[in-house]
Write an enzyme that holds these catalytic residues in place. Sequence first.
Site, mmCIF file in Angstrom:
data_model
loop_
_atom_site.group_PDB
_atom_site.id
_atom_site.type_symbol
_atom_site.label_atom_id
_atom_site.label_comp_id
_atom_site.label_asym_id
_atom_site.label_seq_id
_atom_site.Cartn_x
_atom_site.Cartn_y
_atom_site.Cartn_z
ATOM 1 N N GLY A 1 3.052 2.599 10.871
ATOM 2 C CA GLY A 1 3.907 3.872 10.664
ATOM 3 C C GLY A 1 4.481 4.223 11.762
ATOM 4 O O GLY A 1 5.203 5.177 11.691
ATOM 5 N N GLU B 1 -5.270 -4.424 10.961
ATOM 6 C CA GLU B 1 -4.168 -3.451 10.981
ATOM 7 C C GLU B 1 -4.238 -2.632 12.260
ATOM 8 O O GLU B 1 -4.986 -1.805 12.385
ATOM 9 C CB GLU B 1 -4.209 -2.353 9.768
ATOM 10 C CG GLU B 1 -3.881 -2.959 8.317
ATOM 11 C CD GLU B 1 -3.504 -2.111 7.330
ATOM 12 O OE1 GLU B 1 -2.352 -2.555 6.746
ATOM 13 O OE2 GLU B 1 -4.066 -1.165 7.081
ATOM 14 N N HIS C 1 -9.407 1.573 5.278
ATOM 15 C CA HIS C 1 -7.949 1.467 5.771
ATOM 16 C C HIS C 1 -8.376 2.632 6.998
ATOM 17 O O HIS C 1 -9.078 3.641 6.862
ATOM 18 C CB HIS C 1 -7.054 1.811 5.013
ATOM 19 C CG HIS C 1 -5.479 2.128 5.295
ATOM 20 N ND1 HIS C 1 -5.209 3.004 5.950
ATOM 21 C CD2 HIS C 1 -4.802 1.059 5.226
ATOM 22 C CE1 HIS C 1 -3.954 2.692 6.228
ATOM 23 N NE2 HIS C 1 -3.555 1.594 5.989
ATOM 24 N N GLU D 1 -6.282 4.969 7.841
ATOM 25 C CA GLU D 1 -6.290 6.404 7.786
ATOM 26 C C GLU D 1 -7.591 7.010 6.881
ATOM 27 O O GLU D 1 -7.745 8.314 7.043
ATOM 28 C CB GLU D 1 -5.026 6.736 6.721
ATOM 29 C CG GLU D 1 -3.747 6.540 7.348
ATOM 30 C CD GLU D 1 -2.697 5.733 6.504
ATOM 31 O OE1 GLU D 1 -2.619 5.704 5.615
ATOM 32 O OE2 GLU D 1 -1.806 5.020 7.350
ATOM 33 N N ASN E 1 0.874 -1.043 0.232
ATOM 34 C CA ASN E 1 0.250 0.000 0.134
ATOM 35 C C ASN E 1 0.727 1.097 -0.031
ATOM 36 O O ASN E 1 1.521 1.521 0.930
ATOM 37 C CB ASN E 1 -0.992 0.056 1.490
ATOM 38 C CG ASN E 1 -1.865 1.313 1.331
ATOM 39 O OD1 ASN E 1 -1.779 2.010 0.269
ATOM 40 N ND2 ASN E 1 -2.335 1.551 2.585
ATOM 41 N N TRP E 2 0.928 2.004 -1.104
ATOM 42 C CA TRP E 2 1.935 2.989 -1.240
ATOM 43 C C TRP E 2 1.306 4.247 -0.771
ATOM 44 O O TRP E 2 1.899 5.368 -0.504
ATOM 45 C CB TRP E 2 2.021 3.497 -2.627
ATOM 46 C CG TRP E 2 3.176 2.418 -3.376
ATOM 47 C CD1 TRP E 2 3.819 1.423 -2.655
ATOM 48 C CD2 TRP E 2 3.576 2.289 -4.644
ATOM 49 N NE1 TRP E 2 4.505 0.492 -3.607
ATOM 50 C CE2 TRP E 2 4.394 1.019 -5.011
ATOM 51 C CE3 TRP E 2 3.403 2.885 -5.993
ATOM 52 C CZ2 TRP E 2 5.069 0.942 -6.274
ATOM 53 C CZ3 TRP E 2 4.002 2.679 -7.021
ATOM 54 C CH2 TRP E 2 4.669 1.547 -7.129
ATOM 55 N N LYS E 3 -0.072 4.421 -0.250
ATOM 56 C CA LYS E 3 -0.566 5.557 0.402
ATOM 57 C C LYS E 3 -0.277 6.628 -0.491
ATOM 58 O O LYS E 3 -0.456 6.303 -1.714
ATOM 59 C CB LYS E 3 0.079 5.629 1.794
ATOM 60 C CG LYS E 3 -0.123 4.266 2.723
ATOM 61 C CD LYS E 3 0.006 4.583 3.896
ATOM 62 C CE LYS E 3 0.043 3.207 4.705
ATOM 63 N NZ LYS E 3 0.006 3.408 6.260
ATOM 64 N N SER F 1 3.854 -1.643 10.230
ATOM 65 C CA SER F 1 5.422 -1.813 10.475
ATOM 66 C C SER F 1 5.909 -3.327 9.995
ATOM 67 O O SER F 1 6.918 -3.638 10.710
ATOM 68 C CB SER F 1 5.650 -1.273 11.662
ATOM 69 O OG SER F 1 5.497 -0.012 11.975
ATOM 70 N N GLY G 1 3.064 -0.986 4.123
ATOM 71 C CA GLY G 1 3.231 0.502 3.830
ATOM 72 C C GLY G 1 4.613 0.917 3.235
ATOM 73 O O GLY G 1 4.938 0.567 2.434
ATOM 74 N N GLY G 2 5.188 1.538 4.550
ATOM 75 C CA GLY G 2 6.431 2.418 4.428
ATOM 76 C C GLY G 2 7.501 1.422 3.749
ATOM 77 O O GLY G 2 8.192 1.661 2.634
HETATM 78 P P1 13P Z 1 3.267 0.612 7.323
HETATM 79 O O1 13P Z 1 3.920 -0.618 6.982
HETATM 80 O O2 13P Z 1 3.808 1.892 7.178
HETATM 81 O O3 13P Z 1 3.189 0.542 9.048
HETATM 82 O O4 13P Z 1 1.557 0.906 7.127
HETATM 83 C C1 13P Z 1 0.911 -0.099 7.191
HETATM 84 C C2 13P Z 1 -0.477 -0.050 6.413
HETATM 85 O O5 13P Z 1 -1.082 1.076 6.746
HETATM 86 C C3 13P Z 1 -0.757 -0.655 5.273
HETATM 87 O O6 13P Z 1 -1.835 -0.444 4.798
#
Ligand code: 13P
Length: 253
Positions: free
Chosen positions: A176, A170, A98, A100, A11-13, A216, A237-238
């Site tokens: 993050g 999640e 999600h 966010e 997930n590149w956000k 993470s 994510g990251g």
């Molecule tokens: P991180 O891997 O950056 O913690 O993000 C997780 C996430 O929200 C994937 O959708």
Amino acid sequence: MSLEKPFFGGNWKMNHGPTAARRFVGEFVERYPARDDRTVAFFPPSISVTEFRDAAAERPDLELGVQDVYWEEAGAFTGSISAPLAKDAGARYALAGHSERRHVFGDSDEDVARKVESIAAAELIPVLCVGERLEERDRGDVEAVVSRQLEAGLGRLSSEQIVNMVIAYEPVWAIGTGRTASAEDANEVHALIRGLLGERLDRVSVRGIPIIYGGSVKPANVDELLAEAEIDGVLVGGASLDPVDFARICQAA
Ligand code: 13P
């Protein structure tokens, strides 16, 4: 892991526009040769989906999804995309709920339910995200929060539609932050989710639904997570922004 094929989602956000997406694909395909024993899916920002699709034209094993949709099919909804539009761009999956979206943009359980329904109606695979916040965990409310979000998100779907979805656990406090839920804690919540799905579906169908963990995830902790019986994959994510790290993650298990 209980599934035959683990699921690896990136997930590149709000990162990697079309230029960076193309560069990423070039670097990733060199490090991750196609394998048929796993699913690898990317969730670029929607503006980069077609660029990714074209850059990866020779790698149909790399699947695509979008990070969010609005529930109407089309119309005067400035700034939004719908599930049918995402499908037209080459998406096979769409995230819904999600954290966010829930906590930055205010998506309610009801909004998430409508989004999941519209994704399934477009014959895309919904990836329903659920997870508690830190204060909810500290209050001992993990089960209540996750059950509420799951029940709401599945609300209007038929069993046939539920069988064709992915659930992502999640925990908000692990996203993050560099803090990962311990593999055992995550496994416990995955088992709870599997149990709740079992109230709607027969056992064989429930076993086929990927329940993946996000928060993470890195090359250093992915093996430990996937070693748990109920963790069928990861949503990253990251660490999915870096082709080297993500290629390592996708080779795990
Ligand atoms: P991180 O891997 O950056 O913690 O993000 C997780 C996430 O929200 C994937 O959708």
